[in-house]
Design an enzyme around this catalytic site. Structure first.
Site, PDB file in Angstrom:
ATOM      1  N   ASP A   7       0.774  -1.177   0.134  1.00  0.00           N
ATOM      2  CA  ASP A   7      -0.029   0.053   0.025  1.00  0.00           C
ATOM      3  C   ASP A   7       0.959   1.166   0.179  1.00  0.00           C
ATOM      4  OD1 ASP A   7      -2.248   1.572   0.464  1.00  0.00           O
ATOM      5  OD2 ASP A   7      -1.713   1.683   2.534  1.00  0.00           O
ATOM      6  N   LEU A   8       0.409   2.301  -0.433  1.00  0.00           N
ATOM      7  CA  LEU A   8       1.089   3.611  -0.510  1.00  0.00           C
ATOM      8  C   LEU A   8       1.012   4.539   0.780  1.00  0.00           C
ATOM      9  CD1 LEU A   8       3.153   5.564  -1.982  1.00  0.00           C
ATOM     10  CD2 LEU A   8       0.991   6.543  -3.049  1.00  0.00           C
ATOM     11  N   ASP A   9      -0.080   5.106   0.962  1.00  0.00           N
ATOM     12  CA  ASP A   9      -0.331   5.933   1.811  1.00  0.00           C
ATOM     13  C   ASP A   9      -0.700   5.501   3.219  1.00  0.00           C
ATOM     14  OD1 ASP A   9      -1.273   8.148   0.111  1.00  0.00           O
ATOM     15  OD2 ASP A   9      -2.787   7.018  -0.365  1.00  0.00           O
ATOM     16  N   THR A  15       1.395  10.241   3.656  1.00  0.00           N
ATOM     17  CA  THR A  15       0.325  10.941   3.035  1.00  0.00           C
ATOM     18  C   THR A  15      -1.137  10.755   3.773  1.00  0.00           C
ATOM     19  OG1 THR A  15       0.305   9.257   1.458  1.00  0.00           O
ATOM     20  CG2 THR A  15       1.225  11.327   0.705  1.00  0.00           C
ATOM     21  N   LYS A  43      -9.370   5.387   5.596  1.00  0.00           N
ATOM     22  CA  LYS A  43      -7.788   4.886   5.051  1.00  0.00           C
ATOM     23  C   LYS A  43      -8.382   3.667   4.034  1.00  0.00           C
ATOM     24  CE  LYS A  43      -5.300   6.420   8.759  1.00  0.00           C
ATOM     25  NZ  LYS A  43      -4.301   5.987  10.014  1.00  0.00           N
ATOM     26  N   GLY A  44      -7.488   3.719   3.063  1.00  0.00           N
ATOM     27  CA  GLY A  44      -7.523   2.749   1.990  1.00  0.00           C
ATOM     28  C   GLY A  44      -8.712   2.780   1.064  1.00  0.00           C
ATOM     29  N   ARG A  47     -11.509   7.886  -3.565  1.00  0.00           N
ATOM     30  CA  ARG A  47     -11.886   9.135  -3.137  1.00  0.00           C
ATOM     31  C   ARG A  47     -13.433   9.242  -3.388  1.00  0.00           C
ATOM     32  NH1 ARG A  47      -9.451  12.516  -7.671  1.00  0.00           N
ATOM     33  NH2 ARG A  47      -7.775  11.344  -7.155  1.00  0.00           N
ATOM     34  N   SER A 114      -2.073   0.459  -4.395  1.00  0.00           N
ATOM     35  CA  SER A 114      -2.719   1.639  -3.776  1.00  0.00           C
ATOM     36  C   SER A 114      -4.179   2.052  -4.394  1.00  0.00           C
ATOM     37  CB  SER A 114      -1.645   2.819  -3.540  1.00  0.00           C
ATOM     38  OG  SER A 114      -2.560   4.007  -3.330  1.00  0.00           O
ATOM     39  N   ALA A 115      -4.967   2.358  -3.721  1.00  0.00           N
ATOM     40  CA  ALA A 115      -6.480   2.841  -4.269  1.00  0.00           C
ATOM     41  C   ALA A 115      -6.042   4.464  -4.691  1.00  0.00           C
ATOM     42  CB  ALA A 115      -7.492   2.895  -3.386  1.00  0.00           C
ATOM     43  N   SER A 116      -4.767   4.994  -4.670  1.00  0.00           N
ATOM     44  CA  SER A 116      -4.819   6.263  -4.971  1.00  0.00           C
ATOM     45  C   SER A 116      -4.510   6.664  -6.159  1.00  0.00           C
ATOM     46  CB  SER A 116      -3.647   7.105  -3.958  1.00  0.00           C
ATOM     47  OG  SER A 116      -3.301   8.335  -4.458  1.00  0.00           O
ATOM     48  N   ASN A 118      -3.044   9.137  -7.166  1.00  0.00           N
ATOM     49  CA  ASN A 118      -1.863  10.154  -7.174  1.00  0.00           C
ATOM     50  C   ASN A 118      -0.737   9.202  -6.927  1.00  0.00           C
ATOM     51  OD1 ASN A 118      -2.982  12.908  -7.245  1.00  0.00           O
ATOM     52  ND2 ASN A 118      -4.224  12.093  -5.505  1.00  0.00           N
ATOM     53  N   LYS A 145     -10.571  -1.632  -2.100  1.00  0.00           N
ATOM     54  CA  LYS A 145     -10.441  -2.197  -0.812  1.00  0.00           C
ATOM     55  C   LYS A 145     -11.728  -2.099   0.068  1.00  0.00           C
ATOM     56  CE  LYS A 145      -5.555  -1.133  -1.155  1.00  0.00           C
ATOM     57  NZ  LYS A 145      -4.554  -0.275  -0.698  1.00  0.00           N
ATOM     58  N   GLU A 169       0.138  -3.205   4.612  1.00  0.00           N
ATOM     59  CA  GLU A 169      -1.136  -2.220   4.774  1.00  0.00           C
ATOM     60  C   GLU A 169      -1.098  -1.394   6.355  1.00  0.00           C
ATOM     61  OE1 GLU A 169      -3.625  -0.704   3.673  1.00  0.00           O
ATOM     62  OE2 GLU A 169      -3.858  -1.730   1.701  1.00  0.00           O
ATOM     63  N   ASP A 170      -1.464  -0.351   6.038  1.00  0.00           N
ATOM     64  CA  ASP A 170      -1.750   0.438   7.498  1.00  0.00           C
ATOM     65  C   ASP A 170      -3.277   0.726   7.673  1.00  0.00           C
ATOM     66  OD1 ASP A 170      -2.338   2.340   5.333  1.00  0.00           O
ATOM     67  OD2 ASP A 170      -2.135   4.074   6.756  1.00  0.00           O
TER      68      ASP A 170
HETATM   69  C1  G6P Z   1      -5.474   5.663  -0.385  1.00  0.00           C
HETATM   70  C2  G6P Z   1      -5.563   6.635   0.881  1.00  0.00           C
HETATM   71  C3  G6P Z   1      -7.204   6.827   1.037  1.00  0.00           C
HETATM   72  C4  G6P Z   1      -7.625   7.797  -0.408  1.00  0.00           C
HETATM   73  C5  G6P Z   1      -7.362   6.681  -1.644  1.00  0.00           C
HETATM   74  C6  G6P Z   1      -7.630   7.409  -3.013  1.00  0.00           C
HETATM   75  O1  G6P Z   1      -6.010   4.326  -0.378  1.00  0.00           O
HETATM   76  O2  G6P Z   1      -5.429   5.644   1.858  1.00  0.00           O
HETATM   77  O3  G6P Z   1      -7.055   7.906   1.779  1.00  0.00           O
HETATM   78  O4  G6P Z   1      -8.835   8.033  -0.342  1.00  0.00           O
HETATM   79  O5  G6P Z   1      -6.028   6.261  -1.840  1.00  0.00           O
HETATM   80  O6  G6P Z   1      -6.707   8.347  -3.336  1.00  0.00           O
HETATM   81  P1  G6P Z   1      -6.709   9.441  -4.447  1.00  0.00           P
HETATM   82  O7  G6P Z   1      -5.208  10.124  -4.357  1.00  0.00           O
HETATM   83  O8  G6P Z   1      -6.923   9.076  -5.666  1.00  0.00           O
HETATM   84  O9  G6P Z   1      -7.740  10.443  -3.952  1.00  0.00           O
HETATM   85 MG    MG Z   2      -2.908   3.305   3.577  1.00  0.00          MG
END
Ligand code: G6P
Ligand code: MG
Length: 221
Positions: A7-9, A15, A43-44, A47, A114-116, A118, A145, A169-170
């Site tokens: 996982d990233l964040d 972050t 978390k995880g 958006r 990662s779900a992000s 970014n 997730k 994972e966190d």
């Molecule tokens: C991660 C973070 C979440 C965040 C998700 C989407 O899983 O833990 O807090 O909402 O990514 O990130 P994004 O950068 O695409 O909004």
């Molecule tokens: Mg995380």
């Protein structure tokens, strides 16, 4: 253990605090208080799903049109992007660079789950993109997730079996996702949130290739 999916964040870099700050700012604007305890549920989580959870918390799930919700998610992301603007390799969490080096030296594959959206930008800012053999694109997934899809997809992209992977994972939703993928899970943080992980460690500084291999072989091997 042939691969580690990260996982990233909150695992590679902190972050998670910026996501929290950005959602809190949006919450304040629309009259919904987001505290640390509620933030654990975000978390995880993607958006869109995070925004829906926030609106539900404030009993406002039907108060906005889809266009308004898209605008709110964009506003949160714009603030988030300004918060991560100045990130650099100094923002890697303790032990992570060393762990990546250890895994590379052992020819263990490295993937990002990662779900992000970014994620790739952040890896670039941290100057660790070249450690990653594969990055799962969260925009292409059907389910976020705690669904296992992101970790199963990561294993597929790396060309390994889920039983050959360890996921790190966190977040509770992330640990559930790894477990549902039938992978060995390492939770970083508090056992009260991550109790379902195969192993919980308090800090990223505790993550070493040796620890991951030991937990994997005790569980699978
Ligand atoms: C991660 C973070 C979440 C965040 C998700 C989407 O899983 O833990 O807090 O909402 O990514 O990130 P994004 O950068 O695409 O909004
Ligand atoms: Mg995380």
């Amino acid at each position: 253990m042939k691969a580690v999916l990260f996982d990233l964040d909150g695992v590679i870099t902190d972050t998670a605090v910026y996501h929290y700050e950005a959602w809190k700012a949006l919450g304040t604007k629309i009259g919904i208080d987001i505290d640390e305890e509620f933030n654990e549920q975000l978390k995880g989580v993607s958006r869109t799903d995070s925004l829906n959870l926030i609106l539900e918390k404030g009993n406002k799930q039907n108060a906005y049109t889809e266009a308004e919700k898209t605008a709110m998610a964009t506003e949160k992301n714009d603030l988030y992007k300004t918060l991560i603007e100045k990130m650099s390799p100094a923002d890697l969490l303790p032990g992570i660079k060393n762990l990546l080096d250890e895994l590379k030296a052992k020819d263990i594959l490295i993937g990002l789950a990662s779900a992000s959206q970014n994620g790739p930008v952040i890896l670039d800012k941290l100057q660790i993109t070249n450690y990653f053999n594969e990055i799962v694109d969260p925009a292409k997934l059907k389910a976020g997730k705690p669904d296992p899809e992101i970790f199963v997809t990561g294993a597929q992209q790396l060309g390994v079996n889920v039983s050959e992977c360890v996921g790190v994972e966190d977040a509770a939703a992330g640990v559930d996702s790894i477990n549902a993928a039938n992978m060995v899970s390492i939770g970083v943080g508090e056992a009260k949130n991550l109790g379902k992980a195969t192993k919980v460690v308090p800090s990223t500084a505790d993550l070493t290739a040796g620890l991951l291999e030991d937990v994997w072989s005790e569980t699978i091997g």
